[in-house]
Design a protein around this motif. Structure first.
Motif, PDB file in Angstrom:
ATOM      1  N   GLU A   1      85.425  39.207 -25.198  1.00 50.38           N
ATOM      2  CA  GLU A   1      85.732  39.366 -23.774  1.00 50.38           C
ATOM      3  C   GLU A   1      84.528  39.886 -23.008  1.00 50.38           C
ATOM      4  OE1 GLU A   1      89.299  41.799 -23.395  1.00 50.38           O
ATOM      5  OE2 GLU A   1      90.231  40.399 -24.824  1.00 50.38           O
ATOM      6  N   TRP A   2      83.867  40.847 -23.578  1.00 48.11           N
ATOM      7  CA  TRP A   2      82.682  41.405 -22.938  1.00 48.11           C
ATOM      8  C   TRP A   2      81.631  40.316 -22.726  1.00 48.11           C
ATOM      9  CZ3 TRP A   2      80.098  44.575 -20.113  1.00 48.11           C
ATOM     10  CH2 TRP A   2      78.733  44.743 -20.276  1.00 48.11           C
ATOM     11  N   ARG A   3      81.421  39.537 -23.734  1.00 50.55           N
ATOM     12  CA  ARG A   3      80.460  38.448 -23.647  1.00 50.55           C
ATOM     13  C   ARG A   3      80.834  37.488 -22.523  1.00 50.55           C
ATOM     14  NH1 ARG A   3      78.340  33.633 -25.239  1.00 50.55           N
ATOM     15  NH2 ARG A   3      76.684  33.636 -26.815  1.00 50.55           N
ATOM     16  N   ALA A   4      82.098  37.174 -22.476  1.00 47.52           N
ATOM     17  CA  ALA A   4      82.559  36.241 -21.445  1.00 47.52           C
ATOM     18  C   ALA A   4      82.368  36.845 -20.060  1.00 47.52           C
ATOM     19  CB  ALA A   4      84.025  35.893 -21.684  1.00 47.52           C
ATOM     20  N   SER A   5      82.628  38.123 -19.932  1.00 41.85           N
ATOM     21  CA  SER A   5      82.522  38.706 -18.604  1.00 41.85           C
ATOM     22  C   SER A   5      81.064  38.751 -18.152  1.00 41.85           C
ATOM     23  CB  SER A   5      83.174  40.096 -18.562  1.00 41.85           C
ATOM     24  OG  SER A   5      82.237  41.112 -18.808  1.00 41.85           O
ATOM     25  N   VAL A   6      80.161  38.986 -19.086  1.00 44.25           N
ATOM     26  CA  VAL A   6      78.748  39.000 -18.718  1.00 44.25           C
ATOM     27  C   VAL A   6      78.280  37.599 -18.321  1.00 44.25           C
ATOM     28  CG1 VAL A   6      76.406  39.300 -19.583  1.00 44.25           C
ATOM     29  CG2 VAL A   6      78.134  40.992 -20.110  1.00 44.25           C
ATOM     30  N   THR A   7      78.566  36.631 -19.148  1.00 44.80           N
ATOM     31  CA  THR A   7      78.114  35.277 -18.806  1.00 44.80           C
ATOM     32  C   THR A   7      78.795  34.819 -17.524  1.00 44.80           C
ATOM     33  OG1 THR A   7      79.789  34.357 -20.275  1.00 44.80           O
ATOM     34  CG2 THR A   7      77.605  34.588 -21.168  1.00 44.80           C
ATOM     35  N   GLY A   8      80.052  35.210 -17.346  1.00 40.80           N
ATOM     36  CA  GLY A   8      80.739  34.838 -16.112  1.00 40.80           C
ATOM     37  C   GLY A   8      80.029  35.414 -14.898  1.00 40.80           C
ATOM     38  N   TYR A   9      79.707  36.682 -14.964  1.00 41.33           N
ATOM     39  CA  TYR A   9      79.110  37.320 -13.802  1.00 41.33           C
ATOM     40  C   TYR A   9      77.746  36.737 -13.466  1.00 41.33           C
ATOM     41  CZ  TYR A   9      77.954  40.692 -10.316  1.00 41.33           C
ATOM     42  OH  TYR A   9      77.635  41.261  -9.126  1.00 41.33           O
ATOM     43  N   TYR A  10      76.981  36.403 -14.485  1.00 39.83           N
ATOM     44  CA  TYR A  10      75.613  35.978 -14.234  1.00 39.83           C
ATOM     45  C   TYR A  10      75.426  34.465 -14.241  1.00 39.83           C
ATOM     46  CZ  TYR A  10      73.731  40.706 -14.540  1.00 39.83           C
ATOM     47  OH  TYR A  10      73.423  42.016 -14.302  1.00 39.83           O
ATOM     48  N   THR A  11      76.455  33.743 -13.917  1.00 37.91           N
ATOM     49  CA  THR A  11      76.284  32.296 -13.906  1.00 37.91           C
ATOM     50  C   THR A  11      76.525  31.734 -12.513  1.00 37.91           C
ATOM     51  OG1 THR A  11      77.068  32.237 -16.186  1.00 37.91           O
ATOM     52  CG2 THR A  11      76.939  30.159 -15.024  1.00 37.91           C
ATOM     53  N   PRO A  12      75.440  31.569 -11.769  1.00 35.93           N
ATOM     54  CA  PRO A  12      75.591  31.035 -10.411  1.00 35.93           C
ATOM     55  C   PRO A  12      75.860  29.546 -10.470  1.00 35.93           C
ATOM     56  CG  PRO A  12      73.266  31.438 -10.908  1.00 35.93           C
ATOM     57  CD  PRO A  12      74.038  31.781 -12.139  1.00 35.93           C
ATOM     58  N   GLU A  13      76.266  28.989  -9.339  1.00 37.79           N
ATOM     59  CA  GLU A  13      76.631  27.576  -9.295  1.00 37.79           C
ATOM     60  C   GLU A  13      75.429  26.685  -9.608  1.00 37.79           C
ATOM     61  OE1 GLU A  13      76.757  29.607  -6.646  1.00 37.79           O
ATOM     62  OE2 GLU A  13      78.760  30.365  -7.059  1.00 37.79           O
ATOM     63  N   GLY A  14      74.297  27.049  -9.057  1.00 33.69           N
ATOM     64  CA  GLY A  14      73.145  26.151  -9.185  1.00 33.69           C
ATOM     65  C   GLY A  14      72.388  26.246 -10.487  1.00 33.69           C
ATOM     66  N   GLY A  15      73.084  26.486 -11.572  1.00 35.24           N
ATOM     67  CA  GLY A  15      72.396  26.586 -12.866  1.00 35.24           C
ATOM     68  C   GLY A  15      71.804  27.969 -13.041  1.00 35.24           C
ATOM     69  N   PRO A  16      71.640  28.381 -14.267  1.00 36.40           N
ATOM     70  CA  PRO A  16      71.215  29.750 -14.567  1.00 36.40           C
ATOM     71  C   PRO A  16      69.763  30.021 -14.196  1.00 36.40           C
ATOM     72  CG  PRO A  16      71.647  28.502 -16.588  1.00 36.40           C
ATOM     73  CD  PRO A  16      71.828  27.568 -15.449  1.00 36.40           C
ATOM     74  N   GLU A  17      69.007  29.010 -13.852  1.00 38.70           N
ATOM     75  CA  GLU A  17      67.588  29.256 -13.585  1.00 38.70           C
ATOM     76  C   GLU A  17      67.342  29.896 -12.228  1.00 38.70           C
ATOM     77  OE1 GLU A  17      65.624  29.516 -15.893  1.00 38.70           O
ATOM     78  OE2 GLU A  17      67.151  28.678 -17.210  1.00 38.70           O
ATOM     79  N   GLN A  18      68.365  29.866 -11.390  1.00 43.02           N
ATOM     80  CA  GLN A  18      68.245  30.499 -10.081  1.00 43.02           C
ATOM     81  C   GLN A  18      68.037  31.997 -10.160  1.00 43.02           C
ATOM     82  OE1 GLN A  18      71.525  29.513  -7.506  1.00 43.02           O
ATOM     83  NE2 GLN A  18      70.184  27.932  -6.673  1.00 43.02           N
ATOM     84  N   LEU A  19      68.477  32.587 -11.248  1.00 43.12           N
ATOM     85  CA  LEU A  19      68.452  34.036 -11.336  1.00 43.12           C
ATOM     86  C   LEU A  19      67.060  34.590 -11.570  1.00 43.12           C
ATOM     87  CD1 LEU A  19      71.590  34.729 -13.510  1.00 43.12           C
ATOM     88  CD2 LEU A  19      71.239  35.333 -11.125  1.00 43.12           C
TER      89      LEU A  19
END
Lengths: 204, 204
Positions: free
Chosen positions: A130-148
């Motif tokens: 669950e923790w893993r899912a919540s982290v990836t969920g929070y840090y996954t913007p619409e335009g692909g992860p490279e935006q971050l």
DNA sequence: AGCCTCGTAGTCAAATTTGACCAGTTGCTC
DNA sequence: GAGCAACTGGTCAAATTTGACTACGAGGCT
């Protein structure tokens, strides 16, 4: 949760009756000074606090055998034992990114029946997922992860660490289920405290 | 070290000038509520404390634009900037098993020159090696590791986690050296704060 | 005899953290 | 047009943690 209460309750429980300095020593013996930041102040504070809360019974003991200030010996009450098991179960199950708590819990896990320990650890695995899912969920913007930009590395780190934690936990569950170690109600318990007069073979 | 000071200094620095609530919001925006336990109380406390210590300069600002209590705006002083970089460097280098500190440091690492960041992380790898050695050293009795019983699992866990940390750190160093991200003095910086009026696209 | 260090046992003030609470403002809905 | 939740901005008391300090006795050295 901080690791101190669990550690102190566990130490007192193994002795039956203990004063502050004994607890301090046990923690040292367990190597707890390496991974828990348990300073004297915290230990004495925890003892007093838990005595006030009725988790420990304080026996006022005469001026100590070797001079110095009078010692107080503590003993678990009914409520203290309950609290101990509650903390232990919680520490084994929930992921709160505090590895010192988990370390302490591993040290005491054999106070539970084998099957319960395994079950709690299985729940821990779910918590990690669950923790893993919540982290990836929070840090996954619409335009692909490279935006971050470099911020994505933070997620990367947590995910890596959660995966490692899961892997280790699964290994431990396997070992437990394969019959390793001696759990509650399985005969002679493993004794992790120093008897009076015994020397600490690990003292540096 | 706790992560709060670094986080707060970093937030104020990115804004140039910020009041408590802005800091609070930035932390939320960065996802810091997921991994750092930064409660409002801690944030306001840190601001006041650091102002008292001369790391921040406090501008008394008139009753806030929208009613409510008067706001105080803070700005980094010379000393505050030094402290910021000192904390940042320390957080990147030393292993103190607090992942929230590391997370914060990753978020700010681009405030350093690329080569320095890489070098600090290489030192971190060495620190992890030392930690691993000290754990295995402490938990290795003469009569083979099986004497420890379940206590050996504690060491097992720490070793596993140190190895995972090292692996991730090495990966990050590689990415940095391969030219990823934009570091200090390399043109347009990555901006990780909300401009006035901008919406938080991650708000749940 | 004087001095220094180590081990035993614990205290204390200061700093920090927590978690609950306060008070005003919009905005929305029934 | 009243109520009510959500947002803005922050305070406060209580609990906890830290790190330095006290005090005493034994053993060893010189």
């Amino acid at each position: 949760m901080s690791a101190i209460r669990l550690l102190v309750l566990g130490a007192v429980k193994q002795h039956g009756r203990a004063h502050g300095y004994q607890v301090r020593n046990d923690l040292e013996y367990w190597g707890a000074h390496e991974w828990s930041h348990a300073k004297p102040g915290s230990i004495y504070h925890a003892l007093k606090q838990m005595a006030k809360q009725g988790l420990l019974h304080a026996h006022e003991v005469a001026p100590s055998a070797v001079g110095g200030p009078p010692r107080v010996e503590y003993e678990l009450t009914e409520a203290g034992a309950e609290e101990y098991f509650a903390l232990l179960r919680e520490a084994l199950t929930t992921y709160d990114q505090k590895m010192d708590v988990l370390s302490a819990a591993i040290g005491f896990m054999v106070d539970l029946p084998r099957e319960e320990a395994a079950e709690l650890l299985r729940r821990r695995v779910r918590a990690l997922d669950e923790w893993r899912a919540s982290v990836t969920g929070y840090y996954t913007p619409e335009g692909g992860p490279e935006q971050l930009g470099h911020i994505g590395e933070i997620m990367h780190m947590w995910v890596h660490s959660a995966d490692a934690g899961k892997e280790w936990t699964l290994g431990l569950i396997e070992r437990i289920e394969a019959g390793a170690y001696v759990f509650a109600g399985e005969g002679e318990a493993f004794v992790g405290v120093l008897a009076e007069g015994q020397e600490n073979p690990y003292a540096s």
